[in-house]
Design a protein around this motif. Structure first.
Motif, PDB file in Angstrom:
ATOM      1  N   TYR A 220      11.840   0.834  -4.570  1.00 20.58           N
ATOM      2  CA  TYR A 220      10.924   0.937  -3.433  1.00 20.58           C
ATOM      3  C   TYR A 220      10.619   2.400  -3.128  1.00 20.58           C
ATOM      4  CZ  TYR A 220       9.276   0.746   1.397  1.00 20.58           C
ATOM      5  OH  TYR A 220       8.536   0.915   2.542  1.00 20.58           O
ATOM      6  N   GLY A 221      11.651   3.238  -3.120  1.00 19.92           N
ATOM      7  CA  GLY A 221      11.445   4.653  -2.845  1.00 19.92           C
ATOM      8  C   GLY A 221      10.545   5.309  -3.880  1.00 19.92           C
ATOM      9  N   ALA A 222      10.758   4.969  -5.162  1.00 14.82           N
ATOM     10  CA  ALA A 222       9.934   5.545  -6.224  1.00 14.82           C
ATOM     11  C   ALA A 222       8.473   5.104  -6.106  1.00 14.82           C
ATOM     12  CB  ALA A 222      10.499   5.152  -7.588  1.00 14.82           C
ATOM     13  N   LEU A 223       8.254   3.817  -5.834  1.00 10.14           N
ATOM     14  CA  LEU A 223       6.891   3.316  -5.673  1.00 10.14           C
ATOM     15  C   LEU A 223       6.209   3.964  -4.471  1.00 10.14           C
ATOM     16  CD1 LEU A 223       7.384  -0.508  -6.358  1.00 10.14           C
ATOM     17  CD2 LEU A 223       6.158   1.120  -7.802  1.00 10.14           C
ATOM     18  N   LEU A 224       6.962   4.101  -3.388  1.00  8.10           N
ATOM     19  CA  LEU A 224       6.395   4.684  -2.174  1.00  8.10           C
ATOM     20  C   LEU A 224       6.028   6.143  -2.387  1.00  8.10           C
ATOM     21  CD1 LEU A 224       5.861   3.510   0.638  1.00  8.10           C
ATOM     22  CD2 LEU A 224       7.980   4.566   1.386  1.00  8.10           C
ATOM     23  N   PHE A 225       6.877   6.874  -3.118  1.00  9.74           N
ATOM     24  CA  PHE A 225       6.578   8.280  -3.397  1.00  9.74           C
ATOM     25  C   PHE A 225       5.271   8.404  -4.180  1.00  9.74           C
ATOM     26  CE2 PHE A 225       6.777  11.623  -6.656  1.00  9.74           C
ATOM     27  CZ  PHE A 225       6.737  12.740  -5.847  1.00  9.74           C
ATOM     28  N   ALA A 226       5.159   7.641  -5.254  1.00  6.59           N
ATOM     29  CA  ALA A 226       3.948   7.714  -6.075  1.00  6.59           C
ATOM     30  C   ALA A 226       2.712   7.278  -5.288  1.00  6.59           C
ATOM     31  CB  ALA A 226       4.116   6.843  -7.319  1.00  6.59           C
ATOM     32  N   ALA A 227       2.857   6.204  -4.479  1.00  5.40           N
ATOM     33  CA  ALA A 227       1.719   5.694  -3.720  1.00  5.40           C
ATOM     34  C   ALA A 227       1.245   6.709  -2.691  1.00  5.40           C
ATOM     35  CB  ALA A 227       2.100   4.382  -3.044  1.00  5.40           C
ATOM     36  N   ARG A 228       2.155   7.300  -1.955  1.00  8.21           N
ATOM     37  CA  ARG A 228       1.766   8.242  -0.903  1.00  8.21           C
ATOM     38  C   ARG A 228       1.201   9.526  -1.477  1.00  8.21           C
ATOM     39  NH1 ARG A 228       6.567   7.220   3.629  1.00  8.21           N
ATOM     40  NH2 ARG A 228       5.695   5.247   4.384  1.00  8.21           N
ATOM     41  N   TRP A 229       1.684   9.926  -2.620  1.00  5.69           N
ATOM     42  CA  TRP A 229       1.131  11.112  -3.275  1.00  5.69           C
ATOM     43  C   TRP A 229      -0.334  10.854  -3.646  1.00  5.69           C
ATOM     44  CZ3 TRP A 229       3.812  13.886  -8.016  1.00  5.69           C
ATOM     45  CH2 TRP A 229       3.275  15.169  -8.135  1.00  5.69           C
ATOM     46  N   LEU A 230      -0.590   9.680  -4.214  1.00  6.17           N
ATOM     47  CA  LEU A 230      -1.966   9.330  -4.569  1.00  6.17           C
ATOM     48  C   LEU A 230      -2.852   9.224  -3.334  1.00  6.17           C
ATOM     49  CD1 LEU A 230      -1.552   6.625  -7.371  1.00  6.17           C
ATOM     50  CD2 LEU A 230      -1.987   9.073  -7.619  1.00  6.17           C
ATOM     51  N   LEU A 231      -2.313   8.657  -2.252  1.00 11.95           N
ATOM     52  CA  LEU A 231      -3.119   8.462  -1.051  1.00 11.95           C
ATOM     53  C   LEU A 231      -3.505   9.795  -0.411  1.00 11.95           C
ATOM     54  CD1 LEU A 231      -4.398   6.448   0.891  1.00 11.95           C
ATOM     55  CD2 LEU A 231      -2.265   6.453   2.193  1.00 11.95           C
ATOM     56  N   VAL A 232      -2.570  10.739  -0.383  1.00  8.98           N
ATOM     57  CA  VAL A 232      -2.886  12.056   0.171  1.00  8.98           C
ATOM     58  C   VAL A 232      -4.016  12.702  -0.622  1.00  8.98           C
ATOM     59  CG1 VAL A 232      -2.001  14.392   0.500  1.00  8.98           C
ATOM     60  CG2 VAL A 232      -0.617  12.434   1.189  1.00  8.98           C
ATOM     61  N   GLY A 233      -3.951  12.580  -1.951  1.00 11.51           N
ATOM     62  CA  GLY A 233      -5.020  13.116  -2.784  1.00 11.51           C
ATOM     63  C   GLY A 233      -6.345  12.422  -2.537  1.00 11.51           C
TER      64      GLY A 233
END
Length: 302
Positions: A220-233
């Motif tokens: 969950y933490g790994a998915l959330l990190f990748a998702a939020r990084w993409l969303l900020v971009g």
């Protein structure tokens, strides 16, 4: 006008990042639903928030030009972090109290809230065509609620609070993204705040975890990190009122995950709603592209 200044490359980048975000965050939501049945919110978020914050630091150090986690907008970052912490807890309980369809019915309100806040908060003008697309997306997600919203309870109030807090966090992200190029700072600080706040409550709600559940929490933490990084971009590339309706594509991923993992068989209403949501997203993209294309033709003609 923002739409007139947004180039084609930025539009395609923003759309691609948003689609990737919806796929990753849907996987994280599925894990949230699994955890909500057996554990309290701090048990998932204390661990995952710490993992995401650590990954943000490691990603920064591994980059060609490390920037650290400093932010040029500390007040906006504080607002984003507080909204993220409260919103995460609210969404966790919303998934526990309501079915996926009803939670997403409230998530459909995010584009409307974002559009209302885009003008006074971000100074982004919203064209009339965009309002039409936003309303179409809302109608599409109304099809997803099989029982309607005639009976409202605690779960609906929690879901509404989660949506309001999520909108505030997204507005803050867009505000910071147009003033600060350090994307990882937006990932690090909200998740550090999430881990710290939830860790304080963890001793009161801790329940023993097996290796499998611990593994899911790490995933969950790994998915959330990748998702939020993409969303900020994505928020750096496109206005908030375009990104937020596209985020409703998350529901399509949830249909697939629900059928494959939870054995949920979607009805015809779900497909009708999904079609309307996709149409609304395409409409918003066209509304974003058309003014820029028109301006380029005028400049060329002159």
């Amino acid at each position: 006008m923002i739409a007139a200044r947004t180039g084609g490359a930025a539009i395609l980048t923003g759309v691609g990042l948003t689609i990737g975000y919806t796929a990753l965050i849907s996987g994280a939501d599925a894990i949230t639903k699994m955890f909500a049945a057996s554990y309290a919110a701090p048990q998932l978020f204390a661990l995952s928030g710490g993992i995401v914050a650590l990954l943000a630091v490691l990603a920064d150090r591994a980059g060609p030009a490390p920037r650290g986690v400093r932010t040029a907008c500390p007040r906006a970052m504080a607002i984003r972090s507080a909204a993220t912490v409260l919103g995460a807890a609210a969404f966790f309980h919303a998934f526990r109290l309501l079915p996926f369809a009803e939670v997403f019915l409230f998530i459909a309100m995010i584009p409307l809230f974002a559009a209302l806040l885009s003008g006074p908060v971000l100074g982004e003008s919203v064209r009339p065509q965009a309002w039409g697309a936003l309303m179409l997306g809302l109608v599409g997600l109304l099809w997803v609620a099989p029982a309607g919203i005639s009976s409202l309870g605690l779960g609906h109030a929690v879901a509404l609070a989660a949506v309001l807090l999520g909108t505030i966090s997204m507005m803050a992200s867009r505000y910071i993204g147009t003033r600060d190029v350090n994307l990882l700072a937006q990932v690090f600080w909200p998740n550090l705040a999430l881990a710290g706040v939830m860790a304080c409550a963890l001793p009161f709600v801790w329940a023993p975890m097996g290796r499998a559940d611990l593994g899911w929490a790490c995933a969950y933490g790994a998915l959330l990190f990748a998702a939020r990084w993409l969303l900020v971009g994505a928020f750096r590339a496109l206005p908030a009122y375009v990104i937020t309706p596209l985020m409703n594509l998350q529901f399509l991923w949830m249909v697939v995950i629900g059928a494959a993992i939870f054995g949920e068989v979607p009805g015809a209403a779900i497909y009708i709603g999904a079609t309307l949501v996709i149409t609304a997203g395409v409409w918003l993209i066209y509304d974003q592209v058309y003014p820029a294309a028109t301006m380029r033709r005028v400049v060329t003609a002159e």
